[in-house]
Design an enzyme around this catalytic site. Structure first.
Site, short mmCIF file in Angstrom:
data_model
loop_
_atom_site.label_atom_id
_atom_site.label_comp_id
_atom_site.label_asym_id
_atom_site.label_seq_id
_atom_site.Cartn_x
_atom_site.Cartn_y
_atom_site.Cartn_z
N HIS A 122 11.23 29.73 63.97
CA HIS A 122 12.81 29.78 64.10
C HIS A 122 13.13 30.61 62.81
CE1 HIS A 122 16.90 29.04 63.62
NE2 HIS A 122 17.06 28.44 64.83
N ASP A 199 9.02 22.42 59.49
CA ASP A 199 10.20 22.41 60.10
C ASP A 199 10.07 21.46 61.30
OD1 ASP A 199 12.48 22.90 61.78
OD2 ASP A 199 12.29 24.90 61.72
N GLN A 202 12.97 20.07 65.72
CA GLN A 202 12.86 20.04 67.07
C GLN A 202 11.86 18.90 67.53
OE1 GLN A 202 14.56 21.59 69.74
NE2 GLN A 202 15.29 22.98 68.12
N LYS A 225 20.52 17.64 65.89
CA LYS A 225 19.66 17.66 66.89
C LYS A 225 19.02 16.28 67.45
CE LYS A 225 18.55 22.31 66.08
NZ LYS A 225 19.05 23.34 66.61
N CYS A 363 16.90 32.55 68.30
CA CYS A 363 16.59 32.69 66.79
C CYS A 363 14.97 32.61 66.55
CB CYS A 363 17.17 31.59 65.99
SG CYS A 363 18.93 31.69 65.86
#
Length: 405
Positions: A122, A199, A202, A225, A363
């Site tokens: 991202h 990251d 997700q 999220k 993104c």
């Protein structure tokens, strides 16, 4: 092992909404998940009954607000298996968490240092490192994605052998759904002397996360999220690494003692949390974690994975539809294109049928460019989705193709 998806759906008021006169089919959880009543109620209770600023007040409301807000830090630490609450830094979200690292840890990087970043990232886990490379003279090095949507591990090992100050990788691709072998990659990076940032935005909604088992130095994720509110996120950092970071922003709460000439700074994690925080949102995140504890999360994850596999099979069977990214280990997001149909047109016609998907580059422009496309239609799943939602998507695509082709 059982999971009652209908009982879960009943806890989300928005899922009874109609869009253009049709029942909402929400397949955009990768952008932001919906919120259960437990989260909405917790935030409403704070504003109605205990609103006050935290940490600095001796009066009852401030004490109650502080207790509720700081309880979330403990809940987060337990949820991700951090070694202590001192390793949990609250931010506005994943993006701010990554920028915090880039602007603190990044101060030590100079020309000749190397930053390894995957091509699947991202923009939030790419652009801060681009900016850091431009400021410091460090080299930004790509870990390329292969045609199936997986990272090229042979290139990663080769680049790591040349030296790296930092490795930045996602746990799950927001554009393709690819699961990244972060545990192995972090172990290799540590052996090579590199600091690792993951990251996890997700990953946290779909998988159990154990940061100590992963062996990463930093792990960033967002509340919104994982069924919590927007405006708050988490930077996990190993305490030994966090202790080496200078203050990021100056202001209230991050200080110990201030004179006109100089200041001394607070202990972790407060030294990295300047100013009034997102209090209601922090309490909402705590409520989201409590809610995730209220059912069998492993059974829910199994339900979601089975649904994901069903969706990929049903979509792949549509004539003219091509899945973008076919990694064997994947979850959450499914990207696809249909020959002769612009993603934006497809998304618009699906919306008219009450079906919410996302279109565009998500993104993640470099990831999609590497896959040979500029944009896709993306369906992303949440814990509340059903086979009926997938069947509605397939039927909706059929209607759209009849109109557009």
């Amino acid at each position: 092992m059982s999971f009652d998806v209908e009982a879960i759906r009943a806890q989300f008021p928005i899922l009874s909404t109609q869009v253009h006169g049709k029942p909402l089919v929400y397949l955009d959880s990768g952008a932001s998940s919906q919120k259960p009543e437990a989260v909405l109620d917790a935030m409403d209770h704070y504003y109605r009954h205990t609103h006050s600023n935290v940490h600095r007040g001796v009066h009852e409301l401030s004490q109650l607000a502080t207790e509720a807000y700081e309880a979330t830090r403990t809940k987060v630490a337990n949820w991700i298996n951090a070694a202590s609450e001192r390793e949990v830094v609250f931010t506005r979200g994943t993006t701010e968490a990554i920028n915090l690292v880039a602007q603190t840890f990044g101060l030590r990087l100079t020309a000749g240092d190397r930053i390894l970043v995957s091509e699947l990232e991202h923009h939030a886990n790419l652009v801060p490192w681009q900016m850091l490379a431009q400021r410091s003279g460090a080299a930004l090095v790509k870990i390329p994605v292969m045609p199936n949507g997986e990272l090229d591990q042979s290139v990663y090992r080769a680049e790591l052998a040349k030296g790296a100050a930092l490795v930045a990788i996602c746990a799950v691709s927001n554009a393709l759904g690819t699961r990244i072998p972060v545990k192995d990659m972090c172990a290799q990076a540590r052996a090579a002397g590199a600091v690792t940032l993951v990251d996890g935005a997700q990953a946290v909604p779909h998988d159990r996360v154990d940061v100590q088992a992963l062996g990463c130095d930093f792990y960033a994720f967002s509340s919104h999220k994982m069924y919590g509110p927007t405006g708050i996120g988490v930077l996990y950092g190993r305490e030994a690494v966090l202790e080496t970071l200078p203050p990021w922003q100056g202001g209230g709460d991050m200080i110990d003692h201030v004179t006109f000439e100089s200041s001394t700074y607070n202990v972790l994690p407060y030294r990295l949390e300047a100013g009034t925080p997102s209090i209601a949102e922090g309490i909402g995140l705590g409520a989201a974690i409590d809610w995730l504890h209220s059912f069998d999360f492993d059974a829910a994850a199994a339900h979601e994975q089975a649904l994901y596999d069903y969706a990929r099979t049903e979509l792949a069977a549509i004539d003219g539809l091509r899945l973008i990214g076919t990694a064997g280990a994947a979850c959450g997001a499914i990207s696809f294109e249909i020959a002769g149909i612009a993603a934006s047109d497809l998304g618009t016609l699906l919306d008219q049928q009450g079906i919410a998907v996302r279109t565009g580059h998500h993104c993640a422009m470099p990831a999609l460019q590497a896959m040979g496309v500029n944009g896709t239609t993306r369906a992303s799943l949440g814990i509340y989705n059903t086979r009926g939602d997938i069947d509605a998507l397939v039927a909706g695509i059929d209607v759209a193709m009849g109109i557009l082709l």
